[in-house]
Design a protein around this motif. Structure first.
Motif, short mmCIF file in Angstrom:
data_model
loop_
_atom_site.label_atom_id
_atom_site.label_comp_id
_atom_site.label_asym_id
_atom_site.label_seq_id
_atom_site.Cartn_x
_atom_site.Cartn_y
_atom_site.Cartn_z
N LYS A 138 0.85 -1.20 0.00
CA LYS A 138 0.00 0.00 0.00
C LYS A 138 0.89 1.24 0.00
O LYS A 138 1.80 1.35 -0.81
CB LYS A 138 -0.97 -0.03 1.18
CG LYS A 138 -1.85 -1.28 1.23
CD LYS A 138 -2.81 -1.22 2.40
CE LYS A 138 -3.53 -2.53 2.59
NZ LYS A 138 -4.42 -2.53 3.76
N ASN A 139 0.64 2.17 0.92
CA ASN A 139 1.46 3.38 0.97
C ASN A 139 2.44 3.35 2.14
O ASN A 139 2.92 4.40 2.57
CB ASN A 139 0.57 4.62 1.05
CG ASN A 139 -0.46 4.51 2.17
OD1 ASN A 139 -0.26 3.81 3.16
ND2 ASN A 139 -1.58 5.21 2.03
N ASP A 188 1.91 1.23 -3.74
CA ASP A 188 1.27 2.44 -4.24
C ASP A 188 2.35 3.44 -4.66
O ASP A 188 3.36 3.63 -3.94
CB ASP A 188 0.39 3.07 -3.17
CG ASP A 188 -0.88 2.27 -2.91
OD1 ASP A 188 -1.14 1.31 -3.66
OD2 ASP A 188 -1.60 2.61 -1.95
N ARG A 191 -2.93 3.96 -6.33
CA ARG A 191 -3.79 3.21 -5.43
C ARG A 191 -4.97 2.63 -6.20
O ARG A 191 -5.59 3.31 -7.02
CB ARG A 191 -4.30 4.13 -4.32
CG ARG A 191 -5.23 3.44 -3.33
CD ARG A 191 -5.71 4.40 -2.27
NE ARG A 191 -6.64 3.75 -1.37
CZ ARG A 191 -7.23 4.36 -0.34
NH1 ARG A 191 -6.97 5.63 -0.09
NH2 ARG A 191 -8.07 3.71 0.43
#
Length: 356
Positions: free
Chosen positions: A178-179, A210, A245
Motif C-alpha cells: 500500500k502506501n 502504491d 492506489r
C-alpha cells in the motif's frame, strides 16, 4: 425511525450496516445522516476531521439526531475535546454508541494517545461494539466494560461474490505494501517470503506498492524503503508492481488474481482487507498481533511490534498452499449482513429507549 449521526457515514463498513432483504418500512427504521463537510475540506466527499466531534458544532446540531455512533476519525481530537462531546451528549440525553474497530490505531506506532481517547469514549458509551471476542475480552480487561460482539459485514459487493476466479498458472503469494502506513512492514518479510515460495513449485511472490511512496509531494513519500522493496525485482520468483492506489474495481481484480494475501501488519486489531479476501475466495496469512484470525479462520505467523519468527511464516505459506480456500457465498454474506443490521437496530432502539 431512529436518526443516527455516524462518524463517519461514508465508509464501506457503515454502508454495509444497512439490511439488504428487509421490507422498506424496516429498512427506514434507521436513517444515517450524511457526513457534515469539514470547514477546511479540500476534496469531494471528505469527512475528516469529523465535525460531529467538534463540540461547538455538535451543540448547534444536537437536535438533528437520536444517536451518535462513533467508528473512526477521532484520532485528531484530544481526550479533553472528546470529554466535552461526552458532556454535551449527556446534557441533551443523546446516547453514544461506540464501535471499537482498533485497540491499536494502525496509523500510529505510539498508541498512548489512542488509548487515552478510548479512556474517554468507552466508559461514556451506552453500548460498546467490537468485532471479535478477543477484542471484547481486551476491552473488559482494561475498562471493565462488556462489549457486544457483532461481526464485520462483507466488504466486496455482494454482486462480486461467487464469480469465477481467473485462471492462473502456478501459485501467487501476494503482499501489498500500500502506501507503507505506520503498521506495514513488508520489507522485514521479503527474504523469508522468497525462501517460502521457493519451496512451492511454480510459486510467485507478487509485491504491490502504491506510487505515493515515490511521490515527493505525497504525505506517504518513503523512497528509501520503496527502493529497497523494488530491489527484489532481481529475483526470478518476485513480481514487483508500482501503481496508483487501486480503486474498488481494481482491488477486487487484484485480490482475485492472487491465491493468498500476506498481511504485513506489525500492529493492529481488525482488518477490512481480510474481509474482502474472504468475500472473494483469497486465502489470508495474518500476523499474530491483533485478532485477525478471529474474524475468519486463516493461517497465522508470529509477527508483532517487536517479534518476528521467520519459520512460522514459511510454515504458514507452505500450509496454505496445500489447503483449499472456501469463499463466502453470496447467500451467506447476505444473511450475515441482515443479521448485523438487525443487531445494530436493536442497539439503537435500546439506547434511545433508555435515553427517553
Amino acid at each position: 425511525m431512529i436518526t443516527v449521526a455516524s462518524v463517519p457515514s461514508a465508509h464501506v463498513y457503515v454502508d454495509h450496516l444497512a439490511p439488504t432483504t428487509t421490507p422498506v418500512d424496516q429498512h427506514e427504521r434507521v436513517v444515517r445522516l450524511p457526513d457534515p463537510t469539514p470547514a477546511n475540506a479540500t476534496i469531494d466527499g471528505q469527512w475528516w476531521p469529523p465535525r460531529l466531534l467538534e463540540n461547538d458544532w455538535l451543540l448547534a446540531h444536537v437536535d438533528g439526531f437520536d444517536v451518535l455512533h462513533v467508528h473512526f476519525g477521532f484520532d485528531t481530537f484530544a481526550p479533553e475535546d472528546l470529554a466535552a462531546v461526552v458532556r454535551t451528549l449527556a446534557a441533551f440525553d443523546k446516547p453514544l454508541v461506540l464501535t471499537v474497530h482498533d485497540l491499536h490505531n494502525p496509523h500510529f506506532p505510539d498508541n498512548r494517545t489512542h488509548l487515552a481517547q478510548l479512556d474517554v469514549l468507552v466508559p461514556a458509551a451506552h453500548t460498546v461494539i467490537t468485532l471479535t471476542q478477543g477484542a471484547a475480552d481486551a476491552i473488559a480487561q482494561r475498562w471493565g466494560v462488556r462489549a457486544q460482539v457483532i461481526a464485520h459485514p462483507h466488504v466486496a459487493p455482494l454482486t462480486q461474490m461467487e464469480r469465477p476466479r481467473p485462471h492462473t498458472d502456478g501459485y501467487v503469494v501476494g503482499v501489498h505494501a500500500k502506501n507503507l502506513r505506520s503498521n506495514l512492514d513488508p520489507l522485514t518479510l521479503m527474504d523469508t517470503l522468497v525462501e517460502a515460495v521457493r519451496q512451492i513449485p511454480d510459486a510467485t511472490l507478487r509485491l504491490d506498492i502504491d506510487d505515493d511512496v515515490f511521490d515527493h509531494f505525497s504525505h506517504w513519500y518513503s523512497p528509501t524503503i520503496g527502493a529497497k522493496l523494488c530491489d527484489y525485482a532481481t529475483y526470478d520468483e518476485v513480481d514487483i508492481r508500482v501503481h496508483p492506489r487501486f480503486d474498488d474495481a481494481q482491488l477486487w481484480t487484484y485480490l482475485s488474481s492472487i491465491d493468498v494475501s500476506v498481511l504485513p501488519y506489525r500492529f493492529g486489531t481488525h482488518s477490512g482487507w481480510l474481509e474482502a479476501c474472504h468475500d472473494l475466495g483469497t486465502a489470508v496469512i495474518a500476523p499474530t498481533c491483533g485478532f485477525y484470525d478471529q474474524q475468519h479462520p486463516c493461517a497465522t505467523f508470529d509477527f508483532g511490534t517487536d517479534t518476528f519468527d521467520p519459520a512460522s511464516l514459511i510454515d504458514a505459506v507452505v500450509a496454505t498452499h496445500g489447503r483449499p480456500t472456501v469463499a463466502s457465498s453470496r447467500a451467506q454474506r447476505t444473511a450475515e449482513r441482515d443479521s448485523i443490521a438487525a443487531a445494530h437496530l436493536a442497539v439503537y432502539e435500546r439506547a434511545v429507549g433508555d435515553a427517553r
